[in-house]
Design a protein around this motif. Structure first.
Motif, PDB file in Angstrom:
ATOM      1  N   TRP B  62      28.133  -9.625  10.989  1.00 33.27           N
ATOM      2  CA  TRP B  62      28.322 -10.699  10.011  1.00 33.27           C
ATOM      3  C   TRP B  62      26.967 -11.193   9.494  1.00 33.27           C
ATOM      4  N   LEU B  65      25.548  -8.468   7.338  1.00 39.30           N
ATOM      5  CA  LEU B  65      26.209  -8.390   6.025  1.00 39.30           C
ATOM      6  C   LEU B  65      25.684  -9.479   5.096  1.00 39.30           C
ATOM      7  N   LEU B  66      25.594 -10.699   5.620  1.00 36.52           N
ATOM      8  CA  LEU B  66      25.110 -11.802   4.784  1.00 36.52           C
ATOM      9  C   LEU B  66      23.681 -11.559   4.326  1.00 36.52           C
ATOM     10  N   LEU B  67      22.899 -10.954   5.193  1.00 36.38           N
ATOM     11  CA  LEU B  67      21.492 -10.749   4.868  1.00 36.38           C
ATOM     12  C   LEU B  67      21.289  -9.536   3.958  1.00 36.38           C
ATOM     13  N   MET B  69      23.759  -7.356   2.420  1.00 34.09           N
ATOM     14  CA  MET B  69      24.619  -7.124   1.258  1.00 34.09           C
ATOM     15  C   MET B  69      24.444  -8.219   0.225  1.00 34.09           C
ATOM     16  N   VAL B  70      24.354  -9.457   0.702  1.00 34.53           N
ATOM     17  CA  VAL B  70      24.229 -10.566  -0.251  1.00 34.53           C
ATOM     18  C   VAL B  70      22.787 -10.658  -0.730  1.00 34.53           C
ATOM     19  N   PHE B  71      21.888 -10.977   0.191  1.00 34.47           N
ATOM     20  CA  PHE B  71      20.504 -11.189  -0.241  1.00 34.47           C
ATOM     21  C   PHE B  71      19.831  -9.873  -0.646  1.00 34.47           C
ATOM     22  N   MET B  74      21.445  -8.354  -3.941  1.00 30.17           N
ATOM     23  CA  MET B  74      21.167  -9.131  -5.154  1.00 30.17           C
ATOM     24  C   MET B  74      19.669  -9.137  -5.474  1.00 30.17           C
ATOM     25  N   SER B  75      18.830  -9.216  -4.429  1.00 26.31           N
ATOM     26  CA  SER B  75      17.388  -9.233  -4.710  1.00 26.31           C
ATOM     27  C   SER B  75      16.918  -7.864  -5.218  1.00 26.31           C
ATOM     28  N   VAL B  77      18.609  -6.149  -7.411  1.00 24.95           N
ATOM     29  CA  VAL B  77      18.796  -6.337  -8.856  1.00 24.95           C
ATOM     30  C   VAL B  77      17.644  -7.196  -9.400  1.00 24.95           C
ATOM     31  N   ILE B 113      28.335  -0.385   0.515  1.00 25.78           N
ATOM     32  CA  ILE B 113      29.060  -1.650   0.367  1.00 25.78           C
ATOM     33  C   ILE B 113      30.487  -1.519   0.929  1.00 25.78           C
TER      34      ILE B 113
END
Lengths: 349, 611
Positions: B62, B65-67, B69-71, B74-75, B77, B113
């Motif tokens: 968890w 994933l937060l680190l 996939m999210v950060f 997006m970073s 991109v 993903i």
């Protein structure tokens, strides 16, 4: 005019039509996902304030963020292949709000997780997070509209010399607000359709399921009604050379526009009468149609400035072939992973 | 030249890229190694039936994933966005060259993903074997993603044969592909261990914390040796110019080389705390500290890669300014302003020289420099005159090989210098005002024409001995003045004395230690092939010594005098005292003083014809 400052485009590896097809195909998927995400978030927010929140559909928001962004990558890549010299220039002009999209998106993504994870333990925080996420998505959409419109009009690029610091939005663009509203309403419509589909596949009690499907299809239909007016407004705020393209100047463009209107009428019929399956198919076709119409409009805007067919082609297809093969393997792998879920039911030891 | 420049006079685009890149690159490496960490730890937990360890994997998934996939996602991109804003020409080139490379990487990323989402959401809801298959698939996709991106990143530093052929495959599988891939794979495994500590430190069970810490330590230290070897291998495949710029010439690299050394020592030194029994609060603080060190380490690494690429953004293909070497001839002939697109000043005149200078500064210099922020021009040019700035711009790409050559005509170059000097530095030009030096006191030894039996004449062999004084970079002339002396016995038939005399020379006070003020004695072996004692010149002479008889003259060759005094003043006219003594009795026959002019203000054209 500032036509002389349009950058020289780079060469492309294969024929431009490959990228045109890939752009439309991947942008179509991105649009569907983006509409589900933005429309879904706004409708969930509405439900939250009217006390009708249903966790079943709102729980997918974080996953939708991941998929929307990831399926946004290919169209952004292919659009840069064909129109990069225009797109990079406009991006620099609004560099500050443009780069802010990234941290705002990251925070919006975390907001989506806070919304679903904290809904029981910290409802106020959860609600606040969803508001933040929704507003952030609206901001991102607005900046994209600004950038995309500015990229099409080198005649407006003189604003760079007034402020090269990257604070220029394209607020003087006549289509800005009609375009934004048109896309926003589209998101709400497809978001409602997506919720109806989600209810259809959910384990909700049959009666409640039917009520929710009908309710969301009605939202879909009524927004489509409003779209007739907003779409017309958008159309007529475009330059004459552009809207005339869809009024007989180009047969294909006119055909696509008429098809779009007919599809909308059919959507009204199926949605108001509660026919989910046909509404779903028609909704998908309408999005595809609008993606193509949007591309034709871009062509009309750039008619005297640039055509992708002008791009020099290096004729190196080997990488394309490898990409297509890997794409096929990737699809198979995803299929395999999804099958793993359905095949494996045994709890872990 | 082709694209507008985002005007950031204080912050600078380079710094923005660095911030986003460092944050992203750490997390994206974690995303690769961390995937293997998850599935192997899960496997261990399943095989040993260790439910607590399995629970740790679930929690870590968890966090992961937060680190990642999210950060991380997006970073990633974000990097794309920021490089397109700061250097659109290079971004466009990368996108157009490697479009299918990016597209392939995207397929792998989608695979990542999907695998990670299922792995997380179905944790504990699938059979172990199927769940671990997802973990393996995640890792394979993540590593393939690294594999692809690594090729494109390597291309930026070592494009190899792509420069001649333009072939996608030769660009992707470039000379640094393999060392970089191995190096980055090692980093990703180390980071997996480091970030594993974070969730480990928050576990409630003490024994479990120790188990996880020991496990993480294995991940941190096992790849270390390979990392060192692949790091050395990496430096061997970059061009000799890149290597020299990185490790010798470019002062900008020094803090980052220091950063990478210090953070490596700290990372692997402090990391040992994982093996020591400690309280939970210490473990938490320790875990967070090593995470922060990872970011510092990556900042050092990324900056070194960036500096190694200079003066190019795409090595050999495009300068940092977005101009290609192929464009240089036409730009230098026709003029930058005429060919640049995003300028309103298209022609340089006497009236618009400052305005034109500002435009060229924005379109060329601001690709790397700010005005007064990071890498600010104000700070770097405050010791230079306007003429000095012209010289600096002329030397770019030649003497100063880590900066791209100035692109434009001589007039445009002077316009930039004028803009920097007069507008940014707010100085008025003093180019036409001659310097009036203060006369220094000089006491000539007394000479009595009635009683003195000898007369001593001494002279330096050159009007001015110019030394290049930057042996670290190049050497035109080493320190080395030659003094010649002749002693005459006076009388109706003056007689030249050529033997039986000891001719001594000694520099005046303040010049006794040239080795304190010159780097000549650090590089003399590399440049001249001789290892000299400090303070000794190429012919074995110091600033004190004895001249040898060379027939008609006594001479001391290559006296290594420099124009810097111990009191930090610059004096290009050091004075020597020369004494002639009778060789057998030691009696003083004559004494005089002579100037040994030496200067670091080497300007060939001041004395020689240009061409």
């Amino acid at each position: 005019m500032y036509d002389s400052i349009i950058p020289t485009a780079d060469t492309i590896p294969v024929h431009w039509l490959w990228f045109q097809v890939l752009l439309i195909a991947t942008f179509f998927i991105h649009m569907i996902l983006m509409n589900l995400l933005l429309g879904g978030s706004l409708l969930t927010l509405w439900d939250l304030f009217t006390g009708k929140l249903e966790k079943r559909t709102s729980g997918s928001i974080p996953t939708l963020v991941a998929l929307t962004v990831n399926f946004g990558v290919p169209p952004l890549l292919f659009v840069q292949l064909l129109y990069g010299h225009l797109f990079y220039s406009s991006s620099v002009m609004l560099a500050v709000p443009w780069i802010l999209v990234v941290p705002i998106l990251i925070l919006a993504y975390y907001g989506a997780y806070i919304f679903i994870k904290k809904s029981d333990k910290a409802p106020v925080l959860s609600k606040g997070a969803l508001i933040f996420t929704s507003v952030s998505l609206l901001y991102i959409a607005f900046i994209f509209v600004n950038n995309n419109t500015l990229a099409l009009q080198p005649g407006r690029w003189g604003i760079y010399f007034e402020d090269p610091g990257g604070w220029n939005l394209n607020l003087g663009e006549p289509t800005l607000w009609s375009r934004y509203l048109h896309f926003l309403l589209a998101a709400l419509a497809i978001g409602a359709l997506g919720r109806a589909i989600a209810y259809h596949f959910s384990k909700t009690a049959k009666k409640e399921k039917e009520i929710q499907i009908r309710r969301n299809l009605k939202i879909f239909a009524w927004i489509t009604v409003v779209q007739f007016a907003v779409g017309s407004w958008f159309w007529l705020t475009m330059p004459e050379t552009v809207w005339k393209t869809f009024m007989g100047e180009s047969f294909f463009a006119t055909f696509m526009m008429v098809t779009g209107w007919l599809l909308a009428l059919l959507i009204l019929h199926s949605a108001f009468t509660g026919r989910l399956k046909s509404a779903m198919i028609l909704g998908g076709l309408e999005v595809l149609n609008m993606v193509i119409v949007r591309d034709l409009a871009r062509g009309a805007y750039l008619k005297d400035i640039f055509k992708p067919s002008q791009l020099e082609n290096m004729g190196e297809p080997s990488a394309l072939i490898v990409f297509l093969l890997i794409f096929a393997v990737g699809l198979l792998a995803i299929y395999y992973m999804i099958r793993l879920i359905s095949k494996s039911k045994t709890p872990q030891s | 030249m082709n694209y507008p420049v985002w005007y950031l006079p204080q912050v600078g685009g380079g710094l923005l890229i660095a911030i986003i890149a460092v944050l992203h690159v750490v997390i994206s490496h974690l995303a690769v190694g961390g995937g293997l960490f998850l599935v192997l730890t899960e496997r261990k937990a399943v095989l040993t039936k260790n439910s607590a360890l399995l629970e740790y994997v679930r929690k870590h998934t968890w966090f992961f994933l937060l680190l990642t996939m999210v950060f991380g996602g997006m970073s990633g991109v974000g990097i794309w966005f920021i490089i397109a804003l700061v250097n659109p020409a290079a971004t466009s080139s990368l996108i157009h060259t490697f479009v299918f490379g990016w597209a392939i990487e995207w397929v792998f990323f989608i695979g990542e993903i999907v695998a990670l989402l299922i792995y997380h959401y179905r944790f504990g809801k699938m059979d172990d074997k199927s769940h671990m298959k997802l973990g393996w698939l995640y890792f394979i996709f993540a590593w393939l993603s690294l594999f692809t991106i690594n090729g494109i990143l390597g291309f930026m530093l070592t494009p190899g044969k792509w420069i001649e052929t333009g072939s996608f495959w030769q660009g992707l599988f470039n000379p640094s592909f393999m060392p970089s891939l191995l190096f980055r794979t090692c980093i990703s495994l180390i980071f997996a261990g480091v970030f594993g500590l974070v969730t480990g430190a928050w576990l409630k069970d003490k024994e479990m914390r120790r188990t996880v810490f020991r496990l993480c330590a294995q991940w941190m230290y096992a790849p270390l040796l390979i990392l060192v070897f692949t790091g050395i291998y990496y430096t061997r495949v970059i061009s000799a110019e890149s290597f020299e710029n990185l490790f010798h010439f470019n002062r900008e690299s020094t803090p980052f080389i220091t950063l990478i050394i210090v953070s490596s020592i700290l990372l692997f030194g402090l990391g040992l705390f994982t093996l020591v029994k400690s309280s939970q609060i210490t473990q938490k603080l320790g875990a967070l500290t090593v995470v922060v060190i990872c970011f510092a380490w990556m900042a050092g690494f990324e900056y070194m890669r960036e500096i190694a690429r200079k003066p190019f953004v795409l090595y050999g293909h495009m300068y940092s300014t977005g101009i290609t070497p192929m464009q240089m001839d036409s730009v230098n002939t026709e003029g930058f302003l005429k060919l640049a697109k995003w300028t309103e000043v298209k022609e340089l005149t006497d009236e618009n020289i400052l305005e034109a200078g500002a435009e060229i500064f924005r379109l060329q210099c601001m690709a790397c420099h700010t005005v007064d922020g990071y890498n600010g021009v104000l700070n770097k040019s405050d010791q230079l005159t306007e003429r000095g700035l012209v010289a600096l711009l002329t030397g770019m790409g030649k003497v100063n090989s880590y900066m791209p050559p100035f692109a434009g005509t001589e007039e445009e170059k002077r316009a930039v210098a004028a803009y920097i000097y007069r507008v940014l530095q707010e100085k008025t030009t003093q180019a036409d005002v001659a310097h009036e030096p203060e006369e220094l006191p000089l006491e000539i030894p007394p000479f009595n024409p009635d009683s003195n039996e000898y007369v001593l004449l001494v002279w330096n062999d050159l009007g001015m001995h110019s030394i290049s004084d930057n042996e670290k970079y190049f050497s035109f002339q080493p320190p080395g003045n030659t003094l010649n002396a002749q002693l005459f016995k006076r009388g109706p038939l003056p007689e030249l004395v050529t033997s039986g005399v000891t001719m001594e020379y000694a520099v005046e006070a303040g010049f006794e230690h040239p080795e304190y003020h010159s780097s000549f004695w650090e590089y003399e072996e590399a440049i001249f092939g001789v290892d000299l004692p400090e303070g000794t010149g190429l012919m074995g002479k110091g600033v004190f010594g004895t001249m040898e008889s060379h027939g008609a003259v006594y001479a001391a060759h290559m006296i290594p005098v420099v124009p810097y005094m111990d009191n930090k003043t610059y004096n290009p006219y050091p004075v020597f005292t020369i004494t002639a003594k009778d060789e057998s009795s030691g009696e003083l026959l004559a004494i005089t003083k002579a100037v040994a002019p030496t200067s670091t203000e080497m300007g060939c054209r001041n004395c020689h014809e240009g061409g």
